[in-house]
Design a protein around this motif. Structure first.
Motif, mmCIF file in Angstrom:
data_model
loop_
_atom_site.group_PDB
_atom_site.id
_atom_site.type_symbol
_atom_site.label_atom_id
_atom_site.label_comp_id
_atom_site.label_asym_id
_atom_site.label_seq_id
_atom_site.Cartn_x
_atom_site.Cartn_y
_atom_site.Cartn_z
ATOM 1 N N ASP A 1 0.443 -1.173 0.304
ATOM 2 C CA ASP A 1 -0.451 -0.175 -0.008
ATOM 3 C C ASP A 1 1.018 1.417 -0.142
ATOM 4 O OD1 ASP A 1 -2.109 -1.585 0.268
ATOM 5 O OD2 ASP A 1 -2.662 -1.034 2.320
ATOM 6 N N ILE A 2 1.892 1.266 -0.278
ATOM 7 C CA ILE A 2 3.156 1.847 -0.064
ATOM 8 C C ILE A 2 2.232 3.232 -0.795
ATOM 9 C CG2 ILE A 2 4.785 3.316 -0.618
ATOM 10 C CD1 ILE A 2 6.544 0.459 0.976
ATOM 11 N N ASP A 3 1.895 2.833 -2.506
ATOM 12 C CA ASP A 3 2.102 4.192 -3.517
ATOM 13 C C ASP A 3 0.028 4.417 -3.907
ATOM 14 O OD1 ASP A 3 4.842 3.245 -4.445
ATOM 15 O OD2 ASP A 3 4.202 1.269 -5.639
ATOM 16 N N ALA A 4 -0.405 3.449 -2.476
ATOM 17 C CA ALA A 4 -1.936 3.750 -3.057
ATOM 18 C C ALA A 4 -2.181 5.137 -2.420
ATOM 19 C CB ALA A 4 -2.321 3.150 -1.949
ATOM 20 N N PRO A 5 -3.136 5.888 -2.573
ATOM 21 C CA PRO A 5 -3.315 7.211 -2.465
ATOM 22 C C PRO A 5 -4.261 7.408 -1.388
ATOM 23 C CG PRO A 5 -4.614 6.693 -4.081
ATOM 24 C CD PRO A 5 -3.729 4.980 -4.249
ATOM 25 N N ALA A 6 -5.300 8.663 -0.777
ATOM 26 C CA ALA A 6 -4.658 9.033 0.139
ATOM 27 C C ALA A 6 -5.935 8.532 0.169
ATOM 28 C CB ALA A 6 -4.656 9.901 0.435
ATOM 29 N N PHE B 1 12.106 -7.940 -5.011
ATOM 30 C CA PHE B 1 12.633 -6.831 -6.159
ATOM 31 C C PHE B 1 14.242 -7.363 -5.549
ATOM 32 C CE2 PHE B 1 15.290 -2.812 -5.698
ATOM 33 C CZ PHE B 1 15.049 -2.724 -6.660
ATOM 34 N N PHE B 2 14.911 -7.801 -4.474
ATOM 35 C CA PHE B 2 15.695 -8.404 -4.729
ATOM 36 C C PHE B 2 16.460 -10.145 -5.484
ATOM 37 C CE2 PHE B 2 15.089 -5.198 -1.194
ATOM 38 C CZ PHE B 2 16.172 -4.443 -1.601
ATOM 39 N N SER B 3 15.438 -10.597 -4.380
ATOM 40 C CA SER B 3 15.256 -12.089 -4.778
ATOM 41 C C SER B 3 13.854 -12.709 -4.476
ATOM 42 C CB SER B 3 16.859 -13.075 -4.533
ATOM 43 O OG SER B 3 16.185 -14.459 -4.490
ATOM 44 N N LYS B 4 14.256 -14.113 -5.125
ATOM 45 C CA LYS B 4 12.069 -14.686 -4.739
ATOM 46 C C LYS B 4 13.377 -15.519 -3.911
ATOM 47 C CE LYS B 4 13.111 -18.202 -8.541
ATOM 48 N NZ LYS B 4 12.275 -18.818 -10.046
ATOM 49 N N ALA C 1 10.266 1.631 -6.119
ATOM 50 C CA ALA C 1 9.553 3.203 -5.366
ATOM 51 C C ALA C 1 9.490 2.578 -4.334
ATOM 52 C CB ALA C 1 8.859 2.918 -6.214
ATOM 53 N N GLN C 2 9.127 1.610 -3.832
ATOM 54 C CA GLN C 2 8.988 0.791 -2.337
ATOM 55 C C GLN C 2 10.018 0.988 -1.459
ATOM 56 O OE1 GLN C 2 7.112 -3.014 -3.200
ATOM 57 N NE2 GLN C 2 4.919 -2.392 -3.599
ATOM 58 N N ARG C 3 11.496 0.279 -2.216
ATOM 59 C CA ARG C 3 12.794 0.128 -1.950
ATOM 60 C C ARG C 3 13.023 1.912 -1.307
ATOM 61 N NH1 ARG C 3 17.925 -0.347 -5.570
ATOM 62 N NH2 ARG C 3 16.455 1.502 -5.987
ATOM 63 N N ASP C 4 12.902 2.359 -2.356
ATOM 64 C CA ASP C 4 13.244 3.776 -2.065
ATOM 65 C C ASP C 4 12.342 4.659 -1.349
ATOM 66 O OD1 ASP C 4 15.052 4.105 -3.722
ATOM 67 O OD2 ASP C 4 14.322 4.670 -5.703
ATOM 68 N N TYR C 5 11.126 4.356 -0.690
ATOM 69 C CA TYR C 5 10.415 4.844 0.222
ATOM 70 C C TYR C 5 10.397 4.746 1.339
ATOM 71 C CZ TYR C 5 6.536 5.923 3.439
ATOM 72 O OH TYR C 5 5.787 6.653 4.080
ATOM 73 N N LEU C 6 10.761 3.021 1.714
ATOM 74 C CA LEU C 6 11.344 2.635 2.601
ATOM 75 C C LEU C 6 13.080 3.031 3.878
ATOM 76 C CD1 LEU C 6 10.429 -0.843 2.558
ATOM 77 C CD2 LEU C 6 9.547 0.028 3.710
ATOM 78 N N ARG C 7 13.627 2.801 2.215
ATOM 79 C CA ARG C 7 15.112 3.688 2.840
ATOM 80 C C ARG C 7 14.304 5.523 3.933
ATOM 81 N NH1 ARG C 7 19.128 3.052 -2.460
ATOM 82 N NH2 ARG C 7 19.566 0.716 -1.158
ATOM 83 N N ARG C 8 13.278 6.269 2.962
ATOM 84 C CA ARG C 8 13.934 7.872 3.355
ATOM 85 C C ARG C 8 13.147 7.162 4.570
ATOM 86 N NH1 ARG C 8 11.846 8.179 -1.767
ATOM 87 N NH2 ARG C 8 10.280 7.723 -1.602
#
Length: 840
Positions: A761-766, A817-820, A800-807
């Motif tokens: 849900d990181i990319d989900a709108p408000a 994203f890294f490996s299954k 996008a999920q990784r970058d948001y979590l980093r921030r």
């Protein structure tokens, strides 16, 4: 012109060649004008030739003779000793109207005599225009030159000279210049008169010919055209347009004969059409003739069927009278010329629909396809059939589907289930409690009215995918389709629907002044089932219904087949899992471990999570969701968890012995609540660590919130014991259960794992309240860091999920994203393929 040529040509079967025609009104005047112009030009040419002949005659005869006569006269005058008489000779010559001038010039160029006395004794070049530079030679005796309208004659002559006693001669030239202007003017005037006369006669002739052509050609032709147009308009009763004789009169007679023949043919055709219309109108079928959809003719029955007059139907598109459901197929059949019998719905003039059976045939008329449509109104037949079906398939009292119709529905659903394996349905039987008492106490009429009212109430409240039927007496059936999910989930949906029906039955019912309180017992069988026979399925539902009524609790009872099937499947799965846990080498191991990498915020390999897989010999790879729950309920989760612990620890030991990158690596292992509560769990973990000699903090046990919340004190004690051996702890799926902040402060949790549902849900709108779903992640990370915990985010699948979590300062990442999850060999190859800085 013969009368037999066209007939003979037609009899030979040959088409006569077309004859070119022109517009006489245009070309006749033009032709006459052209003929007159050509005649005038010809006359001008002849007059010019005549003028040229006159000039030639004047030159060859008049001028030549005059020159000879003048020469003889000049020579005579010169023979005289004093040369007298020359002036008289030339003066007489100047009196001639065509002589321009005449002069006698000696060889020195001196004028001896001339028609103009002023020229005498003058030099010839000074007075004579265009005097030749050289005189004629001696052998030239006569020279005539015609220059435009001037004729110049030259003749050498001997001039005698007397010197003392000696007489000698010298040469001279007699020059006569004729001016032919008067002759040319006379000829031109004659020509003009001739042309004017002939032109006037030509114009008169053209006018006369035009008048004759107009009266005896163009007028008859226009009369013939008008007659032909009249015949073309269908007016065949005509009189002869011409009188007299000639070719046009013969054509007029032919037109009159043709009109008479057409009139006879038209009368015969009208009689034939009248007979055909009588036959067509006598038919009980509506008949339409149409070409490419355009109606050409209809009979009286068609007018009565659709409510339109013949004039309103002819010329109209027949497809506009067909309802949209049937129109595409009808147009397709008409375009391809298909013939046959089928059903069609027409629009009546009042907007109602008329179901008809049509018989379509196609014929060629004048090379064009014409379709003949015979339509019969089958509404009475359909109504009778519907009445028969109503009596055969619906209950006469309540109007609900009867037992036969219900079984047809079940049969159709069984076919759908066979074609769509994931499709589910339910069949329930409902029987009213003590309904016989109503019949006995209030009478059969009240009982029937109660059943009618109850059926109407239930039918009005049922969703579209539920069907209520009356089987017999006070027993009803509820058929539920479009159920989804597993057998258990579909059973739950069916149970809720049936309970809603039972609640509707329990509502007070007003019938003929009586308030009735009804209840019912219900039994249900799920579809698909062991039984494939609709009557058998209904009997099973009735059996379950009788069990419910016997219990007297008005609860829904399920027939045992479906539940037994699920229980049998679970038992088989449990036995196979038990066998897989006890397989010993050298037999191939069915249970496998896959490992999913965990990366830190710097992009370096932090650890791996061990995930169990089951490679069943006959079912193939079984995902954990298909057997973990059964292992939990059956107690097999304890040996399964112990196997995972031992296998994962051994794998980590192998990696640390073989690879430098595995030295700081942590191995995350999931621990079930039942396994964690085993009395020997701490000793088993300690023994495993001591046997393998694993480094401190290399083993991380993942606990769920249910483990922690079950018995906080016992959980804390075991965790403290394991911490003494260097074991680290992670709280899995945080935020999905009943999370409590109190035990987070007390328990030695090292890592807080954010469930993948939050990461997605990181990319989900408000939402409507303006809250971002990702705000929960920020709150969890902030809280965990305040409690000195690391945060691991599961299910990271996009940059996008990784970058948001980093921030948001998340510490560890895990996801596709890294490996299954990878088998041991594939994991080692993956680690060796990434840069060295990532594994350090």
């Amino acid at each position: 012109m013969t009368q037999g040529s066209p007939t003979s040509t037609a009899s030979n079967g040959q088409q006569p060649s077309p004859v070119r025609s022109i517009r006489l009104q245009l070309w006749l005047p033009l032709t006459l004008a052209l003929v007159g112009l050509l005649t005038i030009l010809t006359l001008s040419y002849l007059e010019h030739q005549h003028y040229q002949q006159e000039l030639r005659r004047f030159t060859e005869h008049t001028a030549h003779r005059q020159l000879l006569e003048t020469r003889r006269a000049v020579e005579t005058a010169l023979r005289r000793s004093d040369g007298s008489g020359l002036d008289a000779v030339l003066s007489e010559l100047g009196l001639h109207p065509t002589v321009h001038f005449a002069a006698l010039v000696d060889d020195a160029g001196k004028v001896l005599a001339a028609t103009r006395f002023a020229w005498k004794h003058q030099h010839a070049s000074d007075v004579i225009p265009d005097y030749p530079q050289a005189l004629p030679t001696e052998h030239v005796t006569l020279d005539l030159q015609l220059d435009t309208l001037h004729l110049r004659t030259l003749s050498p002559i001997a001039i005698p000279l007397q010197t003392g006693q000696i007489r000698s001669h010298r040469q001279g030239t007699l020059l006569i210049d004729y001016d032919l202007t008067s002759l040319a003017a006379s000829a031109a005037q004659h020509t003009y008169k001739q042309i004017l006369l002939f032109g006037s006669l030509s114009i008169l002739a053209v006018l006369v010919l035009l008048l004759l052509g107009w009266r005896f050609m163009l007028r008859p032709i226009r009369a013939l055209q008008a007659t032909i147009a009249t015949i073309g308009q269908g007016q065949l009763d005509i009189t002869a347009p011409l009188k007299g004789e000639g070719e046009l009169m013969e054509l007029s007679d032919a037109l009159v004969q043709t009109a008479g023949a057409l009139r006879s043919s038209q009368a015969a055709l009208a009689r034939s059409e009248a007979q055909l219309r009588q036959l067509s109108d006598a038919s009980q079928e509506a008949i339409f003739f149409h070409h490419a959809g355009t109606i050409l003719q209809v009979n009286r029955t068609a007018q009565e069927l659709l409510g339109y007059s013949a004039s309103e139907l002819v010329g109209r598109n027949i497809f506009d009278l067909v309802t949209p459901d049937y129109r595409p197929a009808i147009e397709r059949r008409a375009a391809s010329g298909v013939q046959g019998i089928w059903e069609v719905a027409f629009y009546h003039r009042d907007g109602s629909q008329i179901i008809a059976e049509v018989n379509a045939r196609q014929h060629l008329v004048d090379g064009q396809p014409v379709r003949v449509i015979a339509a019969r109104d089958i509404r009475p037949r359909l109504a009778a059939e519907a009445k028969i079906r109503q009596l055969a398939h619906f209950d006469a009292l309540t109007g609900l589907p009867n037992r036969r119709q219900l079984l047809d529905y079940v049969t159709a659903e069984l076919q759908q289930v066979q074609e769509q394996p994931g499709r589910r349905a339910a069949l329930a039987a409902l029987n009213l409690d003590n309904f016989k008492a109503i019949n006995d106490s209030l009478g059969m009429a009240v009982g029937d009215a109660a059943l009618q009212s109850l059926a109407k109430r239930l039918s009005s409240t049922l969703p579209q995918h539920q069907t209520l039927a009356r089987i017999h007496g006070d027993t009803f059936a509820l058929f539920i389709t479009q159920l989804s999910g597993s057998l258990e989930a579909a059973s739950a949906q069916a149970g809720r629907s049936i309970e809603a029906v039972l609640g509707t039955i329990a509502q007070p019912l007003q019938v003929r002044g009586h308030t009735l309180h009804l209840s019912a017992g219900a039994g249900v069988v799920m579809i698909p089932n062991d039984s494939k026979d609709p009557p058998e399925l209904l009997r099973e539902a009735e059996t379950a219904m009788h069990q419910s009524k016997a219990a007297g609790d008005n609860r829904v009872r399920f027939f045992a087949h479906a539940l037994q099937e699920a229980a049998s499947a679970r038992l088989q799965l449990r036995n196979d899992l038990k066998t897989a846990l006890h397989i010993a080498p050298p037999a191939p191991q069915e249970l496998l471990l896959h490992y999913q990498p965990q990366m830190n915020a710097q992009g370096q390999l932090h650890g791996v999570e061990a995930l169990v897989r089951w490679q069943h010999p006959s079912r193939g790879l079984i995902p954990p969701g298909a057997f973990i729950a059964e292992a939990e309920s059956s107690g097999l989760i304890v040996p399964l968890g112990n196997w995972v612990l031992q296998e994962a620890a051994q794998a980590l030991r192998r990696w640390q012995d073989a690879h430098a990158w595995a030295q700081p690596l942590s191995m995350a292992i999931n621990v079930s609540p039942r396994q964690f509560r085993e009395p020997d769990f701490v000793d088993r973990v300690r023994t495993t660590l001591e046997q393998l000699g694993l480094n401190d903090l290399s083993l991380e046990l993942e606990l769920t919130e249910s483990v922690v919340a079950d018995n906080l004190a016992a959980t804390l004690e075991k965790m403290q014991q394991l911490r003494q051996y260097g074991v680290r702890f992670a709280l899995d799926d945080f935020g999905t259960g009943y999370s409590s902040l109190s035990y987070l402060k007390r328990l030695p949790i090292d890592t807080l794992k954010i469930d993948r549902s939050f990461v997605i849900d990181i990319d989900a709108p408000a939402n409507e309240e303006g809250k971002r779903p990702a705000v929960l992640i920020e709150a969890i990370i902030t809280m965990a860091h305040q409690l000195n915990m690391q945060v691991l985010a599961e299910g990271v699948e996009t940059p996008a999920q990784r970058d948001y979590l980093r921030r948001a300062h998340c510490d560890i990442f895990q996801g596709y994203f890294f490996s299954k999850p990878l088998p041991e060999g594939a994991l080692c190859a993956w680690v060796n393929s990434i840069p060295a800085s990532v594994t350090q």
